[in-house]
Design a protein around this motif. Sequence first.
Motif, PDB file in Angstrom:
ATOM      1  N   LYS A 380       1.010  -1.202   0.020  1.00 22.90           N
ATOM      2  CA  LYS A 380       0.107  -0.199  -0.164  1.00 22.90           C
ATOM      3  C   LYS A 380       0.924   1.302  -0.137  1.00 22.90           C
ATOM      4  O   LYS A 380       1.733   1.302   0.867  1.00 22.90           O
ATOM      5  CB  LYS A 380      -1.052  -0.027   1.337  1.00 22.90           C
ATOM      6  N   ARG A 381       0.974   2.046  -1.078  1.00 22.12           N
ATOM      7  CA  ARG A 381       1.581   3.292  -0.898  1.00 22.12           C
ATOM      8  C   ARG A 381       1.085   4.248  -1.898  1.00 22.12           C
ATOM      9  O   ARG A 381       0.715   3.859  -3.139  1.00 22.12           O
ATOM     10  CB  ARG A 381       3.110   2.812  -1.524  1.00 22.12           C
ATOM     11  N   SER A 382       0.571   5.274  -1.515  1.00 24.79           N
ATOM     12  CA  SER A 382      -0.100   6.279  -2.251  1.00 24.79           C
ATOM     13  C   SER A 382       1.116   7.071  -3.073  1.00 24.79           C
ATOM     14  O   SER A 382       1.943   7.834  -2.550  1.00 24.79           O
ATOM     15  CB  SER A 382      -0.541   7.406  -1.281  1.00 24.79           C
ATOM     16  N   VAL A 383       1.011   6.807  -4.384  1.00 26.90           N
ATOM     17  CA  VAL A 383       1.886   7.440  -5.327  1.00 26.90           C
ATOM     18  C   VAL A 383       1.116   8.212  -6.097  1.00 26.90           C
ATOM     19  O   VAL A 383       0.198   8.048  -6.513  1.00 26.90           O
ATOM     20  CB  VAL A 383       2.978   6.222  -6.009  1.00 26.90           C
ATOM     21  N   ARG A 384       1.934   9.518  -6.461  1.00 33.94           N
ATOM     22  CA  ARG A 384       1.060  10.411  -7.426  1.00 33.94           C
ATOM     23  C   ARG A 384       1.950  10.443  -8.899  1.00 33.94           C
ATOM     24  O   ARG A 384       1.202  11.073  -9.671  1.00 33.94           O
ATOM     25  CB  ARG A 384       1.408  11.918  -6.898  1.00 33.94           C
ATOM     26  N   THR A 385       3.016   9.835  -9.110  1.00 39.20           N
ATOM     27  CA  THR A 385       3.636   9.941 -10.159  1.00 39.20           C
ATOM     28  C   THR A 385       4.210   8.644 -10.587  1.00 39.20           C
ATOM     29  O   THR A 385       4.979   7.770  -9.697  1.00 39.20           O
ATOM     30  CB  THR A 385       4.897  10.945 -10.256  1.00 39.20           C
ATOM     31  N   GLY A 386       4.189   8.073 -11.935  1.00 43.46           N
ATOM     32  CA  GLY A 386       4.605   6.725 -12.123  1.00 43.46           C
ATOM     33  C   GLY A 386       5.127   6.774 -13.641  1.00 43.46           C
ATOM     34  O   GLY A 386       4.541   6.797 -14.451  1.00 43.46           O
ATOM     35  N   LEU A 387       6.403   6.306 -13.863  1.00 43.66           N
ATOM     36  CA  LEU A 387       6.852   5.918 -15.018  1.00 43.66           C
ATOM     37  C   LEU A 387       6.841   4.812 -15.500  1.00 43.66           C
ATOM     38  O   LEU A 387       6.801   3.728 -14.685  1.00 43.66           O
ATOM     39  CB  LEU A 387       8.464   6.132 -15.076  1.00 43.66           C
ATOM     40  N   CYS A 388       6.491   4.355 -16.650  1.00 46.56           N
ATOM     41  CA  CYS A 388       6.292   3.118 -17.094  1.00 46.56           C
ATOM     42  C   CYS A 388       7.586   2.948 -18.486  1.00 46.56           C
ATOM     43  O   CYS A 388       7.449   3.557 -19.264  1.00 46.56           O
ATOM     44  CB  CYS A 388       4.967   2.711 -17.853  1.00 46.56           C
TER      45      CYS A 388
END
Lengths: 406, 85
Positions: A380-388
Motif C-alpha cells: 500500500k503506497r500512495s504514489v502520485r507519479t509513475g513512469l512506465c
Amino acid sequence: MRVVVTGMGVVSPIGIGVDQFWSAAVNGVSGIKRITSFDASSRRSQIAGEVADFDPSTFLSQKYIEQTDRFTQLALLAARLALEDAGGLDAYESRRIGVSIGSGMGGFSTFESSALRKFRSQPVPPFTVPRTMANSAAAWIAIRHGFKGMNLTSSTACSSGANAIGAALDLLRAGRADVVVAGGAEACVLPLTINGFEILHALTTTSNDNPTGASRPFAKGRDGFVMGEGAGILILEKEEQARHRGAKIYAELAGYGQACDATHIVMPDMEGQIAAMQEAIRDAGMEPDSIEHINAHATSTPLGDTVETRAIKNLFGARAADIAISATKSMVGHSIGASAAIGSIATIMALHTGTIHPTINLDEADPECDLDYTPNVAQKRSVRTGLCNAFGFGGNNASILFTTLA
Amino acid sequence: MDTAEIEAKVIQFIATKVENLDASTINRSSKFEELGLDSMDTIQLLFDAEDAFGINFDSEEAKGFSTVGDIVSYIETHQPSAAPQ
C-alpha cells in the motif's frame, strides 16, 4: 493542455478486463504455464504467458475471425473493453478519433501458419497479407468502431506499446485528434518466433518444470524472459473535453520520452534508458525528484535488469532507493509490443488505487539489483507519479509518465 | 457426385460460411454480391471450398466466377475420380 486516461482495457495471461487483471496482479498470480497453442515439448523453452481462455467467437463474427490475426483479435477485445470503460466516444466526431497501436511482430501468427502451408505446397490463405501487416490491429479497431481520424502503428519491438501511447500524446497535443485509442497488442507465442528468441539466448530455458517461477526479474540466477501475449488499450482525451462529457478520469498522461541508443541492435545501453526517462520527466515539466513509482521494463534477462537498475540509480541518485519499483512481467511474461501498454495500465492502477503490485519470484535479489522492487507482496503506497519503461531491440528506449490529477 | 448433389452441397457450404444467410434463398444463379460477398469474401470462400471439396481451383479460371453455379460447374468437371477405398 492536459491529456487524461478515461478508459482502459486489458487482455492478459492473468485476466481479461482491468478488474480481473489488477486483482491477480496485486495478489501476485503468475500466468505462466506450459505452452498449449503448439507442441513445444521438444523446445528448449516450453513455457509462456498465453491468454488461455481467449475465445474470439464470443465477440467477433466468423468473418472477422477469418480476416484477422490473433494479435488483432486481442487488440479488438482490449479496445472494446476500454471503450466500454470510457462510456463510449459518441461525443466525438469520427474524423477526430485517432487510433495508435504498437506491435512488435504484428500478425506473425498468420505469417508462420501461411509460410508453413507454402512450404508444404498447400494454397496460401487469401487474407495472409491483410492479417499479417503490422497495422491491421489499428485498422480493424477503426473499422469496427468507425474511427476515421489518424490511424498509426508503431513497430519498435518491445517498446512498441510505449511509443504508440507516446505518439497518441503527441497527436492530442498537436491538435491532430481529440481522442486517441492507444496501446499495444502481441500474439507471438509461436514456434518460429520462440525459436528466434531462443537462438538469441533471450528466453529462460531452466524452468520448464516450474513455469510460475520462471519469470524472475531482478532475482539472482535469472536466465532470460518468458514469452507472453496480450493487449492493453487506453482511451486518451484532452482533459477539458473529457470533463465536458462527464468522463471518469483515471490519471494524466503527463510526459513521454524516447531515445535511441544508436549502438547495438539488441544489447541494452544505460545512457539511452536514462535519456528516455529524463525526457519523459522533462516533457511533463517535472523534476526527477518527483518520481515515486516505476513500472520497470524488467524482462528477467541477466543483463537487462542490471542495466535498468543502473540507469535508475544514475538518474535518481540516492532517491532511487525510495522509488517503489515493480515488474509486471514477473507475472505475465514479456508480451513484446503489448508489454508497455499492459505495464501502463498497471502503472495507472497503482496511482489510482494506492497499491503497488509485487514483483514475484524475488526471494533473493541479484546483488547488482539493489532497489525496492516490491518483492513478492503488494505494498500500500500512495504514489502520485509513475513512469512506465519500455526498452526494445533496435536500441529503442521509451518512457511514459502518468500522474494523478490532484 | 452428380450435378444436383454437388449443387446442394455447395449451397449448404455457402450457407454455413456466410452469416445470416438461409440456404433456401441460394440457388445456382445467385451472384456472390447478391449473397453479400465482396471480392475478398469470395476469394476466402473459394479457399475454404478447396478444403471442403478436396479440389484446387485454377486461380485464373476462379477469377471469372460470379455465381454459385460457376463453383458447381467447376467442381463437377474437376471432381477427383473415385479412388479405391
